[in-house]
Design a protein around this motif. Structure first.
Motif, short mmCIF file in Angstrom:
data_model
loop_
_atom_site.label_atom_id
_atom_site.label_comp_id
_atom_site.label_asym_id
_atom_site.label_seq_id
_atom_site.Cartn_x
_atom_site.Cartn_y
_atom_site.Cartn_z
N ASN A 272 -6.98 -1.95 -3.99
CA ASN A 272 -7.36 -3.31 -4.41
C ASN A 272 -6.30 -3.92 -5.32
OD1 ASN A 272 -10.18 -4.36 -3.62
ND2 ASN A 272 -10.58 -2.21 -4.05
N GLU A 273 -5.79 -3.11 -6.20
CA GLU A 273 -4.85 -3.60 -7.21
C GLU A 273 -3.53 -4.07 -6.60
OE1 GLU A 273 -2.29 -1.41 -10.67
OE2 GLU A 273 -4.45 -1.00 -10.65
N VAL A 274 -2.94 -3.27 -5.72
CA VAL A 274 -1.62 -3.63 -5.19
C VAL A 274 -1.69 -4.77 -4.17
CG1 VAL A 274 -0.70 -1.33 -5.60
CG2 VAL A 274 -1.73 -1.84 -3.38
N VAL A 275 -2.82 -4.88 -3.44
CA VAL A 275 -2.92 -5.95 -2.43
C VAL A 275 -3.26 -7.28 -3.09
CG1 VAL A 275 -4.16 -6.72 -0.37
CG2 VAL A 275 -3.54 -4.32 -0.60
N ILE A 276 -4.15 -7.29 -4.06
CA ILE A 276 -4.51 -8.54 -4.72
C ILE A 276 -3.32 -9.09 -5.52
CG2 ILE A 276 -5.34 -7.67 -6.94
CD1 ILE A 276 -7.05 -10.35 -4.76
N ALA A 277 -2.35 -8.25 -5.81
CA ALA A 277 -1.16 -8.70 -6.54
C ALA A 277 -0.24 -9.55 -5.67
CB ALA A 277 -0.41 -7.49 -7.09
N LEU A 278 -0.40 -9.51 -4.33
CA LEU A 278 0.40 -10.36 -3.46
C LEU A 278 0.05 -11.82 -3.74
CD1 LEU A 278 0.13 -8.32 -0.13
CD2 LEU A 278 2.09 -8.44 -1.67
N PRO A 279 1.03 -12.71 -3.85
CA PRO A 279 0.76 -14.08 -4.32
C PRO A 279 -0.16 -14.89 -3.41
CG PRO A 279 3.04 -13.84 -3.51
CD PRO A 279 2.47 -12.47 -3.61
N TRP A 280 -0.22 -14.57 -2.13
CA TRP A 280 -1.02 -15.37 -1.20
C TRP A 280 -2.43 -14.82 -0.99
CZ3 TRP A 280 -2.32 -12.32 2.94
CH2 TRP A 280 -1.50 -11.21 3.19
N ILE B 5 0.19 6.71 1.38
CA ILE B 5 -1.00 6.71 2.23
C ILE B 5 -0.77 5.98 3.55
CG2 ILE B 5 -2.54 6.93 0.25
CD1 ILE B 5 -3.20 3.98 0.50
N VAL B 6 0.26 5.14 3.62
CA VAL B 6 0.58 4.48 4.89
C VAL B 6 1.23 5.49 5.84
CG1 VAL B 6 1.89 2.65 6.01
CG2 VAL B 6 0.80 2.23 3.80
N SER B 7 2.18 6.25 5.33
CA SER B 7 2.83 7.28 6.15
C SER B 7 1.85 8.38 6.56
CB SER B 7 4.01 7.89 5.39
OG SER B 7 4.97 6.91 5.06
N CYS B 8 0.85 8.64 5.71
CA CYS B 8 -0.17 9.63 6.05
C CYS B 8 -1.11 9.15 7.14
CB CYS B 8 -0.99 9.97 4.80
SG CYS B 8 -0.11 10.95 3.58
N GLY B 9 -1.05 7.86 7.49
CA GLY B 9 -1.93 7.32 8.52
C GLY B 9 -3.33 7.01 8.03
N PHE B 10 -3.48 6.79 6.73
CA PHE B 10 -4.82 6.55 6.18
C PHE B 10 -5.30 5.11 6.37
CE2 PHE B 10 -4.32 10.08 2.72
CZ PHE B 10 -4.38 11.02 3.72
N ILE B 11 -4.39 4.16 6.59
CA ILE B 11 -4.78 2.75 6.66
C ILE B 11 -5.20 2.41 8.08
CG2 ILE B 11 -4.08 0.38 6.19
CD1 ILE B 11 -4.21 2.24 3.75
N LYS B 12 -6.43 1.94 8.23
CA LYS B 12 -6.99 1.61 9.53
C LYS B 12 -7.59 0.19 9.50
CE LYS B 12 -6.44 5.96 10.89
NZ LYS B 12 -5.47 6.36 11.91
N LEU C 279 0.82 -1.22 0.00
CA LEU C 279 0.00 0.00 0.00
C LEU C 279 0.85 1.27 0.00
CD1 LEU C 279 -2.75 -1.08 2.56
CD2 LEU C 279 -3.08 -0.70 0.12
N SER C 280 2.09 1.17 0.46
CA SER C 280 2.95 2.35 0.48
C SER C 280 3.38 2.78 -0.92
CB SER C 280 4.20 2.08 1.34
OG SER C 280 4.99 1.06 0.77
#
Length: 533
Positions: A138-146, A98-105, A86-87
């Protein structure tokens, strides 16, 4: 059903003299000096000797504990992978991820490490790039193989000003206050204010409009709420705003009084009461339609409400530019950033050609001379004028038209600029009783300095302390006791603090004046600031 019997004696630990020696013994064979009958016991239970059974239990417990630790470690490792992914998403306004901005909760990952859920909390529900954030997340997380499934929820931070606890109760749940000003009548300021407010509402924000023109309120003509009278809550005496298409509205024209005929101090009192005692609820943006000029009402609003930003409205004529320049300078002195200029009645199109009947360059001149970053041009359109008379804003009547697109761009600009402004730390002033000094925190740095309370009180420049005509000092040095302490310090807008003293005097101390007092001391600043006397 299986019956459980008492354990036979052979399961008991044998006496010390009967313990099997450390010499390996073939399975089923009798150890040396075994007691009679021990053969049957050993033959019966040789496959499950007690030490082996205990060791097996320990191994099982250890394996279960290791498995649980491995699961926890795997989940924590997976969370790190998600945050790293996500970073990659950069917020275009803040220039960081957006991770450094503190947006992920509320990041959660299933034990099977297949499903990921999290919430993206933005600074405002009107964020112009929220759809892009959701798509990219959605795009960057679903790209993780697991990862097999991603659940993304979009939300926004609760509405709250930066200094909520120091504001009147009615303003404590408003995130941003936007002043729309022209300092000249008849340039379309109210048209811009109303259409900007409904544009922000269309972007998903909670919005209110405050019509600050008591002498000639425009809001009752430009919108058509079903309830055209303000109501007072009998329990707490607060004013309940009327509402039209989801936007909260307050105007002196809805007070049942029509247009006011009153002197300046009375007007300021009415404006203060309407603004601060209204139960606005939670708002992301309160748009204030400022009256013409640069008088008492403007100063009252800037003192009572911490204006986040101002939008300046002008027309192409040179006379309009002269008045607008006065307004920009006023906002500059009051520490209210001007984020955009709207040049109204700029041009019209006919016969495939664009005409500028009032000339060109007034808006661009404001931008260039005062460094305002954004300029928007509105055309001469009969529909834009008519919408103000029919009670339906143009952006509502024709949301896909050219005028609505211009206001959409203005709305995006306001949202982005307000987000940046809120990240900046303003000057903070407080009283430290432990060292009997006024602390002044310098914005955008870790630097601060200390002032002696008596010094601040003696340097008051108001009419109560200094004769406005002769410049003679009314309050003498010895009139102020050396051990005087302020009773209360609270911010006044963005440019000053109000200090209440034990003798009942209320002093307005601009930040610039406090900084000047600090500079009067011709000594190097120590590592630990010393009190200025």
């Amino acid at each position: 059903m299986r019956t459980i019997h008492a354990a036979p004696a052979s399961f008991m630990v044998p006496p010390a003299s009967h313990i099997v020696s450390s010499t390996p013994t073939p399975r089923g064979a009798l150890p040396a000096k075994a007691p009679p009958g021990a053969a049957a016991t050993i033959q019966s239970h040789a496959r499950f000797p007690l030490p082996l059974r205990m060791d097996r239990r320990r191994r099982c417990a250890t394996a279960a504990s290791s498995s649980a630790d491995a699961t926890v470690a795997s989940v924590e490792h997976a969370k790190r992978d998600v945050l790293i992914a996500l970073s990659q998403i950069i917020d275009p306004d803040f220039g960081t991820d957006i991770v450094s901005c503190g947006f992920i909760k509320d990041l959660e990952i299933s034990e099977a490490l297949e499903e990921v859920s999290f919430r993206v909390e933005l600074t405002t529900p009107a964020c112009p790039v929220k759809d892009m954030f959701e798509e990219k997340a959605n795009e960057v997380v679903i790209a993780l193989p697991w990862v097999k499934k991603v659940n993304v929820t979009m939300s926004a931070q609760p509405a709250q000003p930066i200094h909520a606890g120091e504001l009147p109760e009615g303003l404590q749940k408003i995130s941003n206050i936007i002043a729309v000003s022209s300092c000249k009548g008849g340039v379309g300021k109210s048209t811009v204010a109303v259409n900007l407010a409904y544009t922000l509402a269309g972007m998903g924000a909670r919005v209110g409009i405050f019509d600050a023109d008591v002498f000639g309120p425009s809001l009752p003509t430009m919108v058509s709420p079903q309830n055209r009278l303000l109501v007072v809550n009998p329990e707490n005496k607060s004013i309940l705003p009327t509402e039209y298409l989801g936007v909260k509205l307050v105007s002196f024209g809805f007070a049942g009084q029509g247009r006011a005929i009153m002197r300046g101090p009375m007007v300021s009192g009415v404006i203060n009461q309407l603004l601060t005692t209204t139960d606005w609820g939670e708002l992301d943006y309160l748009v204030i339609d400022m009256p013409p000029g640069t008088g008492d009402i403007h100063l009252t609003l800037c003192q009572v409400a911490p204006l986040t930003a101002a939008v300046i409205v002008t027309t192409p004529q040179k006379l309009a530019f002269i008045d607008v320049a006065k307004g920009v300078r006023m906002f500059s002195k009051l520490k209210v950033p001007c984020v955009a200029v709207v040049e109204n009645m700029c041009y019209f199109d006919a016969e495939e050609k664009r005409y500028y009947p009032f000339g060109q360059g007034s808006g661009a001149q404001v931008v260039q001379q005062f460094g305002i970053p954004n300029l928007f041009e509105l055309p001469i359109r009969p529909t834009l004028s008519a919408s103000g008379d029919t009670g339906i804003p143009e952006v509502v009547a024709d949301p896909q038209g050219d005028v609505a697109k211009t206001f959409q761009n203005l709305g995006v600009c306001v949202v982005q600029q307000c987000a940046k402004i809120r990240q900046q730390v303003s000057t903070a002033v407080s009283y430290d009783r432990s060292i009997r000094a006024i602390r002044v925190k310098v914005p955008d740095s870790d630097e601060e300095f200390l002032l002696h309370p008596a010094t601040v009180r003696r340097n008051d420049r108001s009419a109560q302390s200094v004769d406005e005509w002769t410049g003679e000092q009314k309050v003498q040095y010895g009139d102020i006791p050396e051990d005087i302490e302020p009773e209360e310090i609270r911010p006044m807008g963005n440019y000053a603090v109000s200090i209440t003293w034990p003798d009942g005097f209320s002093q307005i101390a601009p930040y610039d004046q406090l900084d000047m007092l600090e500079r009067l001391v011709d000594v190097p600043r120590p590592a630990t600031p010393a009190v200025v006397s």
